[in-house]
Design a protein around this motif. Structure first.
Motif, PDB file in Angstrom:
ATOM      1  N   ALA A 174       1.155  -1.442   0.081  1.00 52.78           N
ATOM      2  CA  ALA A 174       0.006   0.052   0.467  1.00 52.78           C
ATOM      3  C   ALA A 174       0.725   0.936  -0.247  1.00 52.78           C
ATOM      4  O   ALA A 174       0.438   2.313  -0.339  1.00 52.78           O
ATOM      5  N   GLU A 175       2.326   0.861   0.940  1.00 59.66           N
ATOM      6  CA  GLU A 175       2.895   2.413  -0.025  1.00 59.66           C
ATOM      7  C   GLU A 175       2.868   2.826   1.075  1.00 59.66           C
ATOM      8  O   GLU A 175       3.533   4.574   0.601  1.00 59.66           O
ATOM      9  N   ASP A 176       1.905   2.767   1.940  1.00 57.96           N
ATOM     10  CA  ASP A 176       1.508   4.363   2.921  1.00 57.96           C
ATOM     11  C   ASP A 176       1.488   5.653   2.411  1.00 57.96           C
ATOM     12  O   ASP A 176       2.001   6.075   2.757  1.00 57.96           O
ATOM     13  N   ARG A 177       0.726   5.032   1.476  1.00 55.04           N
ATOM     14  CA  ARG A 177      -0.429   6.413   0.502  1.00 55.04           C
ATOM     15  C   ARG A 177      -1.524   6.274  -0.561  1.00 55.04           C
ATOM     16  O   ARG A 177      -1.683   5.790  -0.116  1.00 55.04           O
ATOM     17  N   THR A 178      -1.731   7.731  -0.865  1.00 52.80           N
ATOM     18  CA  THR A 178      -2.997   7.669  -1.534  1.00 52.80           C
ATOM     19  C   THR A 178      -3.048   7.181  -2.940  1.00 52.80           C
ATOM     20  O   THR A 178      -1.774   7.650  -4.050  1.00 52.80           O
ATOM     21  N   TRP A 179      -3.625   6.004  -3.744  1.00 53.24           N
ATOM     22  CA  TRP A 179      -3.576   5.486  -4.786  1.00 53.24           C
ATOM     23  C   TRP A 179      -4.913   6.661  -5.730  1.00 53.24           C
ATOM     24  O   TRP A 179      -5.866   6.717  -4.546  1.00 53.24           O
ATOM     25  N   VAL A 180      -4.571   7.098  -6.574  1.00 55.29           N
ATOM     26  CA  VAL A 180      -5.643   7.312  -7.693  1.00 55.29           C
ATOM     27  C   VAL A 180      -6.280   6.744  -8.963  1.00 55.29           C
ATOM     28  O   VAL A 180      -5.229   5.740  -9.156  1.00 55.29           O
ATOM     29  N   GLY A 181      -7.169   6.314  -9.069  1.00 52.91           N
ATOM     30  CA  GLY A 181      -7.555   6.023 -10.203  1.00 52.91           C
ATOM     31  C   GLY A 181      -9.236   6.236 -10.967  1.00 52.91           C
ATOM     32  O   GLY A 181      -9.840   7.091 -10.089  1.00 52.91           O
ATOM     33  N   LEU A 212     -16.263   6.356 -12.583  1.00 51.47           N
ATOM     34  CA  LEU A 212     -16.175   6.923 -10.967  1.00 51.47           C
ATOM     35  C   LEU A 212     -14.234   6.803 -11.046  1.00 51.47           C
ATOM     36  O   LEU A 212     -13.308   6.443 -11.733  1.00 51.47           O
ATOM     37  N   SER A 213     -14.220   8.523 -10.374  1.00 50.16           N
ATOM     38  CA  SER A 213     -12.968   8.784 -10.240  1.00 50.16           C
ATOM     39  C   SER A 213     -12.869   8.439  -8.602  1.00 50.16           C
ATOM     40  O   SER A 213     -13.965   8.808  -7.967  1.00 50.16           O
ATOM     41  N   ILE A 214     -12.088   7.527  -8.531  1.00 43.55           N
ATOM     42  CA  ILE A 214     -11.141   7.401  -7.059  1.00 43.55           C
ATOM     43  C   ILE A 214     -10.317   7.474  -7.007  1.00 43.55           C
ATOM     44  O   ILE A 214      -9.542   7.411  -7.367  1.00 43.55           O
ATOM     45  N   GLU A 215     -10.229   7.378  -5.340  1.00 40.24           N
ATOM     46  CA  GLU A 215      -8.790   7.467  -4.470  1.00 40.24           C
ATOM     47  C   GLU A 215      -9.090   6.038  -3.452  1.00 40.24           C
ATOM     48  O   GLU A 215      -9.747   5.813  -2.765  1.00 40.24           O
ATOM     49  N   LEU A 216      -7.759   5.748  -2.870  1.00 44.46           N
ATOM     50  CA  LEU A 216      -7.814   4.000  -1.862  1.00 44.46           C
ATOM     51  C   LEU A 216      -6.503   5.094  -1.299  1.00 44.46           C
ATOM     52  O   LEU A 216      -5.229   5.659  -1.249  1.00 44.46           O
ATOM     53  N   ASP A 217      -7.261   4.709   0.255  1.00 49.78           N
ATOM     54  CA  ASP A 217      -5.903   5.881   1.162  1.00 49.78           C
ATOM     55  C   ASP A 217      -5.034   4.673   1.696  1.00 49.78           C
ATOM     56  O   ASP A 217      -5.858   3.739   2.968  1.00 49.78           O
ATOM     57  N   GLY A 218      -4.053   4.488   1.091  1.00 47.07           N
ATOM     58  CA  GLY A 218      -2.904   3.224   1.584  1.00 47.07           C
ATOM     59  C   GLY A 218      -2.411   3.688   3.024  1.00 47.07           C
ATOM     60  O   GLY A 218      -2.069   1.970   3.691  1.00 47.07           O
ATOM     61  N   ALA A 219      -2.392   5.183   3.676  1.00 49.90           N
ATOM     62  CA  ALA A 219      -2.145   4.909   5.013  1.00 49.90           C
ATOM     63  C   ALA A 219      -2.790   4.575   5.694  1.00 49.90           C
ATOM     64  O   ALA A 219      -2.820   4.008   7.340  1.00 49.90           O
ATOM     65  N   ALA A 220      -4.392   4.982   5.891  1.00 49.59           N
ATOM     66  CA  ALA A 220      -5.604   4.382   6.968  1.00 49.59           C
ATOM     67  C   ALA A 220      -5.605   2.946   6.877  1.00 49.59           C
ATOM     68  O   ALA A 220      -6.335   2.747   7.558  1.00 49.59           O
ATOM     69  N   ALA A 221      -5.841   2.248   5.580  1.00 46.18           N
ATOM     70  CA  ALA A 221      -6.255   1.339   5.757  1.00 46.18           C
ATOM     71  C   ALA A 221      -5.060  -0.091   4.957  1.00 46.18           C
ATOM     72  O   ALA A 221      -5.310  -0.446   3.762  1.00 46.18           O
ATOM     73  N   PRO A 222      -3.833   0.220   5.080  1.00 44.68           N
ATOM     74  CA  PRO A 222      -2.886  -0.990   4.416  1.00 44.68           C
ATOM     75  C   PRO A 222      -2.797  -1.933   4.443  1.00 44.68           C
ATOM     76  O   PRO A 222      -2.870  -2.392   2.731  1.00 44.68           O
ATOM     77  N   GLN A 223      -4.291  -2.912   4.787  1.00 43.50           N
ATOM     78  CA  GLN A 223      -3.679  -4.421   4.558  1.00 43.50           C
ATOM     79  C   GLN A 223      -5.328  -4.461   3.176  1.00 43.50           C
ATOM     80  O   GLN A 223      -4.583  -4.963   2.206  1.00 43.50           O
ATOM     81  N   ALA A 224      -5.929  -3.840   3.263  1.00 43.39           N
ATOM     82  CA  ALA A 224      -7.189  -3.858   2.709  1.00 43.39           C
ATOM     83  C   ALA A 224      -6.729  -2.868   1.184  1.00 43.39           C
ATOM     84  O   ALA A 224      -6.893  -3.780  -0.285  1.00 43.39           O
ATOM     85  N   VAL A 225      -6.056  -2.203   1.108  1.00 44.91           N
ATOM     86  CA  VAL A 225      -5.665  -1.570  -0.182  1.00 44.91           C
ATOM     87  C   VAL A 225      -4.538  -2.304  -0.529  1.00 44.91           C
ATOM     88  O   VAL A 225      -4.562  -2.412  -1.887  1.00 44.91           O
ATOM     89  N   ALA A 226      -3.873  -2.662  -0.082  1.00 46.41           N
ATOM     90  CA  ALA A 226      -2.422  -3.519  -0.558  1.00 46.41           C
ATOM     91  C   ALA A 226      -3.182  -4.465  -1.017  1.00 46.41           C
ATOM     92  O   ALA A 226      -2.509  -4.736  -2.495  1.00 46.41           O
TER      93      ALA A 226
END
Length: 296
Positions: free
Chosen positions: A129-136, A145-159
């Motif tokens: 998840a790299e402890d960062r925000t992913w956009v896509g 839909l434009s989205i963003e994923l919060d790798g810092a707040a939910a590292p396991q789920a985002v990874a």
């Protein structure tokens, strides 16, 4: 000499004349002894021996039949017991699935997901998840839909989500569930299309769940089985109107990100069309497929 011969003959002749001689012959060495078995006695003994052997064989055969019968009954009882256990396990599993994991789940909870598939794979490392925000961008049918994923707040789920997106796992999967009363979510990402599937692994615990159980419109969160935090997999839901979703024994639901643009189009094109059969929870009237999913 003649007198001598006659005398010798007289001594050899038994007393009593011919009758005495006959009696003497019957008692001589050549006659059978009185204690020697007669021929009829021998035949009788042979017959008795054969009958004894026959009775013994019959008894042994009956014993063998009895032993085989006992073994067969024991085997049948074991098989019947195993069959009963399997039937009870299947019935219990079906009940659990119906009440907590499948299309029959109560409307108060986003459908739990994923019974892991038989060939389990390794859960992606949270470090991805790299402890960062992913956009896509997530495209449902022709709605983008434009989205963003919060790798810092939910590292396991985002990874996990990023790994599945990069592998093309979501391409062509459906959004099998829409709820329109009490909570307002569109649920997607099940390879089985019925709320029971997953990526071949599951993970937990719950991450980044709202303390007040309020999920604002645009929230993207992970679905799971009721009361089981470690049952998260590939299924996620999009909240299209503000919703209060009560926590259960496992907590709330892992929020992985949000829709930053396109929510109005989602409502107009998909959720406003309602649920099949005029229900409040079930398959969308308009079938929905994931036509594209990218993150970076």
């Amino acid at each position: 000499m003649r007198t001598s011969v006659i005398a010798a003959t007289d001594r050899a002749r038994p007393v009593g004349g011919r009758a005495g001689f006959a009696r003497a012959r019957r008692g001589c060495v050549g006659s059978p002894p009185q204690d020697f078995p007669r021929r009829s006695s021998v035949a009788t003994n042979d017959r008795q021996a054969r009958e004894e052997r026959s009775r013994l064989r019959t008894y042994q055969a009956r014993q063998e039949v009895h032993r085989r019968s006992v073994r067969r009954r024991t085997r049948d009882n074991v098989l019947a017991g195993v069959g009963l256990v399997v039937v009870l396990a299947l019935a219990t599993g079906a009940q659990l699935f119906y009440f907590s994991g499948g299309p029959g789940a109560p409307a108060a909870e986003p459908t739990p997901s994923p019974t892991p598939s038989a060939e389990a794979t390794e859960v992606p490392s949270p470090d991805l998840a790299e402890d960062r925000t992913w956009v896509g961008a997530l495209t449902l049918n022709d709605t983008s839909l434009s989205i963003e994923l919060d790798g810092a707040a939910a590292p396991q789920a985002v990874a996990s989500t990023v790994t599945l997106v990069d592998s093309g796992f979501y391409d062509g999967l459906t959004c099998h569930r829409l709820t329109t009363d009490g909570i307002f979510v569109l649920q997607c990402g099940d390879p089985n299309g019925d709320g029971s599937g997953g990526p071949g692994y599951s993970y937990g615990p719950v991450e980044n769940a709202p303390a007040d159980d309020v999920y604002p419109a645009g929230t993207i969160a992970m679905a799971r089985q009721g009361g089981v935090a470690e049952s998260q997999g590939s299924q996620f839901f999009i909240v299209y109107e503000d919703s209060t979703i009560p926590s259960d024994a496992a907590g709330g639901y892992t929020v992985i990100g949000r829709v930053t643009d396109g929510l109005d189009a989602l409502r107009a094109d998909i959720t406003d069309q309602g649920v099949a059969d005029d229900a409040a929870d079930g398959a969308p009237v308009r079938p929905v497929s994931i036509t594209s999913f990218i993150v970076e």
